[in-house]
Design a protein around this motif. Structure first.
Motif, PDB file in Angstrom:
ATOM      1  N   VAL A  87       0.818  -1.274  -0.038  1.00  0.00           N
ATOM      2  CA  VAL A  87       0.004   0.044  -0.142  1.00  0.00           C
ATOM      3  C   VAL A  87       0.767   1.455  -0.086  1.00  0.00           C
ATOM      4  CG1 VAL A  87      -1.948  -1.209   1.144  1.00  0.00           C
ATOM      5  CG2 VAL A  87      -0.405   0.074   2.491  1.00  0.00           C
ATOM      6  N   GLY A  88       2.041   1.077   0.355  1.00  0.00           N
ATOM      7  CA  GLY A  88       2.943   2.388   0.300  1.00  0.00           C
ATOM      8  C   GLY A  88       2.879   3.277   1.844  1.00  0.00           C
ATOM      9  N   GLU A  89       2.571   4.451   1.707  1.00  0.00           N
ATOM     10  CA  GLU A  89       2.426   5.250   2.611  1.00  0.00           C
ATOM     11  C   GLU A  89       1.215   5.043   3.395  1.00  0.00           C
ATOM     12  OE1 GLU A  89       2.671   9.546   1.627  1.00  0.00           O
ATOM     13  OE2 GLU A  89       4.142   8.929   0.109  1.00  0.00           O
ATOM     14  N   LEU A  90       1.320   5.148   4.770  1.00  0.00           N
ATOM     15  CA  LEU A  90       0.102   4.665   5.670  1.00  0.00           C
ATOM     16  C   LEU A  90      -0.791   5.807   5.672  1.00  0.00           C
ATOM     17  CD1 LEU A  90       1.744   2.811   8.620  1.00  0.00           C
ATOM     18  CD2 LEU A  90       0.313   1.625   6.904  1.00  0.00           C
ATOM     19  N   GLU A  91      -0.190   7.010   5.502  1.00  0.00           N
ATOM     20  CA  GLU A  91      -0.890   8.078   5.602  1.00  0.00           C
ATOM     21  C   GLU A  91      -2.225   7.932   4.546  1.00  0.00           C
ATOM     22  OE1 GLU A  91       2.635   9.824   7.609  1.00  0.00           O
ATOM     23  OE2 GLU A  91       2.167   8.261   5.858  1.00  0.00           O
ATOM     24  N   LYS A  92      -1.924   7.451   3.345  1.00  0.00           N
ATOM     25  CA  LYS A  92      -3.103   7.180   2.383  1.00  0.00           C
ATOM     26  C   LYS A  92      -4.010   6.094   2.774  1.00  0.00           C
ATOM     27  CE  LYS A  92      -0.353   9.887  -0.228  1.00  0.00           C
ATOM     28  NZ  LYS A  92      -1.060  11.323  -0.362  1.00  0.00           N
ATOM     29  N   VAL A  93      -3.858   5.388   3.394  1.00  0.00           N
ATOM     30  CA  VAL A  93      -4.918   4.426   3.975  1.00  0.00           C
ATOM     31  C   VAL A  93      -5.504   4.373   5.301  1.00  0.00           C
ATOM     32  CG1 VAL A  93      -3.858   2.843   2.482  1.00  0.00           C
ATOM     33  CG2 VAL A  93      -2.980   2.841   4.765  1.00  0.00           C
ATOM     34  N   VAL A  94      -4.938   5.112   6.232  1.00  0.00           N
ATOM     35  CA  VAL A  94      -5.740   5.109   7.598  1.00  0.00           C
ATOM     36  C   VAL A  94      -6.498   6.611   7.653  1.00  0.00           C
ATOM     37  CG1 VAL A  94      -3.731   4.176   8.835  1.00  0.00           C
ATOM     38  CG2 VAL A  94      -3.612   6.536   8.716  1.00  0.00           C
ATOM     39  N   GLU A 146     -10.033   9.044  -2.849  1.00  0.00           N
ATOM     40  CA  GLU A 146      -8.998   9.640  -3.827  1.00  0.00           C
ATOM     41  C   GLU A 146      -7.511   9.017  -3.487  1.00  0.00           C
ATOM     42  OE1 GLU A 146      -9.515  13.332  -4.777  1.00  0.00           O
ATOM     43  OE2 GLU A 146     -11.739  13.262  -5.346  1.00  0.00           O
ATOM     44  N   GLN A 147      -7.362   9.035  -2.374  1.00  0.00           N
ATOM     45  CA  GLN A 147      -5.998   8.675  -1.777  1.00  0.00           C
ATOM     46  C   GLN A 147      -5.552   7.188  -2.151  1.00  0.00           C
ATOM     47  OE1 GLN A 147      -5.980   9.759   2.641  1.00  0.00           O
ATOM     48  NE2 GLN A 147      -6.295  11.893   2.068  1.00  0.00           N
ATOM     49  N   SER A 148      -6.238   6.398  -2.042  1.00  0.00           N
ATOM     50  CA  SER A 148      -5.902   5.155  -2.053  1.00  0.00           C
ATOM     51  C   SER A 148      -7.113   3.876  -2.331  1.00  0.00           C
ATOM     52  CB  SER A 148      -4.902   4.397  -1.157  1.00  0.00           C
ATOM     53  OG  SER A 148      -4.833   3.088  -1.085  1.00  0.00           O
ATOM     54  N   PRO A 149      -7.082   2.889  -3.409  1.00  0.00           N
ATOM     55  CA  PRO A 149      -7.933   2.055  -3.441  1.00  0.00           C
ATOM     56  C   PRO A 149      -8.083   1.248  -2.278  1.00  0.00           C
ATOM     57  CG  PRO A 149      -6.169   1.316  -4.675  1.00  0.00           C
ATOM     58  CD  PRO A 149      -5.747   2.667  -4.374  1.00  0.00           C
TER      59      PRO A 149
END
Length: 427
Positions: A17-24, A41-44
């Motif tokens: 997922v890469g950066e956790l900021e994009k998923v939490v 929009e940040q992450s699927p």
């Protein structure tokens, strides 16, 4: 008696997922439509797709997404059971704080073991119940407080916290969240033992806690059985020491609108019957008075049509007897009780029905923002409050009472998606 348990948490696979900021995300009840869109929009793989999806059948979609993410190792299960030490580094009024806690499973208690200070509404509970039925998982944490004046439990984390965190992430306000996994069996046993003597107080997550109890009852009625601790008899929680200086409660300020024939002179005349009123020529002077008088019952006030700033200092204790409902003296003396029952209801006609319907008040976290919104022209007046103390929260909960709405703001919020608990049930 607080019974807590280590568990095998599911966590995001950062290689995927890469950066956790994009998923939490923030807790589900803090996510409005705009924030929901931003998270999408940040992450699927943003956790919003599980906790507050946009799809027509969002509960089914959440379950489908969860199963797919586990299958494809977007979410991975820790091999060792443990607690998760969780710290939050944040600022309030330019001062830095660190709030410490630990994530674990807590035994559900329908009686005196867990104390609440807020009332719950049926709509959110029904929504969360549908989600847990579909996913059989806990996503958001219940924010639990316990008392530990010697700070014995937090002291057990010191050595672990000297090591590099398992992961860290910043939220929208740039608060830093860090998590370590604690798997030492001796430390786990000591934590469990020390927690057994504690009462738990819900800081945030009243709807989720009641939902967990409702789901537990449903499962038992169906004859389902809990398969170990990671099941419907326990709930994902973060436990924080209420005596830790890193714990802060922020006030929630009120913005008034929709009052017909609102006249500042007549309002101040009514208020003078029960309050001494002080006038200031700047917000800084008003703030300073409020900050220096946190032990008193004081409120800041600013009307849109006036240049002056005011502080109301409550004087007429006898008028508290007019507050209906059989409440304790401690409840009646809360700043928010006085504001709601005397200033809003008695002077302005904003009664409990209006408060519940949110027809005359909006709520906002920061006092500068409250005054900025007032100047923008939508609102008639702003009420600036001092924070409710943790001691007051405890006293009200101990008496089995519920505070008025928006009495507390435990800041920062616990992020959703750091650690997930998947339930194991024998059907």
């Amino acid at each position: 008696m607080a019974k807590v348990f280590p568990f095998h948490g599911y966590r995001y696979n950062q290689k995927q997922v890469g950066e956790l900021e994009k998923v939490v995300t923030q807790p589900y009840d803090k996510i409005d439509q705009q924030l929901q869109e931003e998270y999408y929009e940040q992450s699927p793989y943003n956790i919003v797709r599980l906790i507050l999806g946009k799809e027509e059948d969002r509960y089914y979609s959440a379950a489908e997404n969860l199963n797919d993410w586990i299958k494809n190792q977007i979410l991975v299960r820790d091999q060792k059971a443990g607690f998760y030490v969780y710290t939050q580094e944040y600022e309030v009024d330019g001062k830095k704080f660190v709030r410490k806690g630990f994530i674990g499973l807590g035994k559900l208690e329908a009686g005196e073991g867990v104390k609440a200070h807020e009332s719950t509404m049926e709509g959110p509970k029904a929504d969360r119940l549908k989600l847990i039925r579909a996913t059989e998982a806990n996503f958001g944490h219940i924010f639990m407080l316990y008392s530990d004046q010697k700070n014995e439990i937090n002291d057990l984390f010191t050595k672990l916290m000297q090591k590099k965190a398992l992961f860290e992430v910043r939220d929208e306000d740039q608060n830093l969240h860090k998590v370590w996994q604690l798997t030492d069996s001796e430390l786990i046993a000591r934590i469990k033992e020390k927690m057994e003597s504690k009462n738990l107080y819900i800081a945030d997550g009243h709807h989720r806690y009641q939902t967990a109890l409702n789901y537990q009852r449903e499962c038992r009625e169906k004859g389902w059985q809990a398969d170990g601790v990671e099941s419907f008899n326990h709930r994902l929680m973060t436990f924080v020491n209420m005596d830790d200086p890193g714990l802060k409660v922020l006030p929630t300020h009120r913005l008034l609108y929709g009052i017909e024939d609102f006249k500042i002179d007549s309002f101040l005349e009514k208020a003078a019957e029960d309050f001494s009123i002080k006038e200031f020529d700047s917000k800084e002077k008003m703030y300073n008075y409020l900050d220096q008088n946190t032990k008193k019952k004081v409120f800041g006030f600013k009307a849109a049509a006036e240049a002056e700033y005011y502080v109301f200092e409550f004087e007429n204790e006898a008028v508290l007897e007019q507050i209906e409902g059989g409440f304790s003296q401690a409840y009646k003396e809360l700043d928010v009780s006085i504001l709601h029952n005397i200033i809003l209801d008695k002077y302005l006609g904003v009664d409990k029905k209006a408060l519940a319907a949110k027809t005359n008040l909006d709520y906002i976290r920061y006092r500068d923002r409250a005054l900025e919104e007032l100047e923008a022209g939508k609102y008639q007046a702003a009420f600036i409050l001092n924070p409710t103390s943790v001691k007051e929260v405890k006293n009200i909960a101990d008496q089995g009472e519920k505070m008025p709405q928006k009495s507390t703001d435990f800041y920062p919020k616990l992020l959703t998606g750091l650690v997930i608990n998947k339930l194991s049930i024998k059907k």
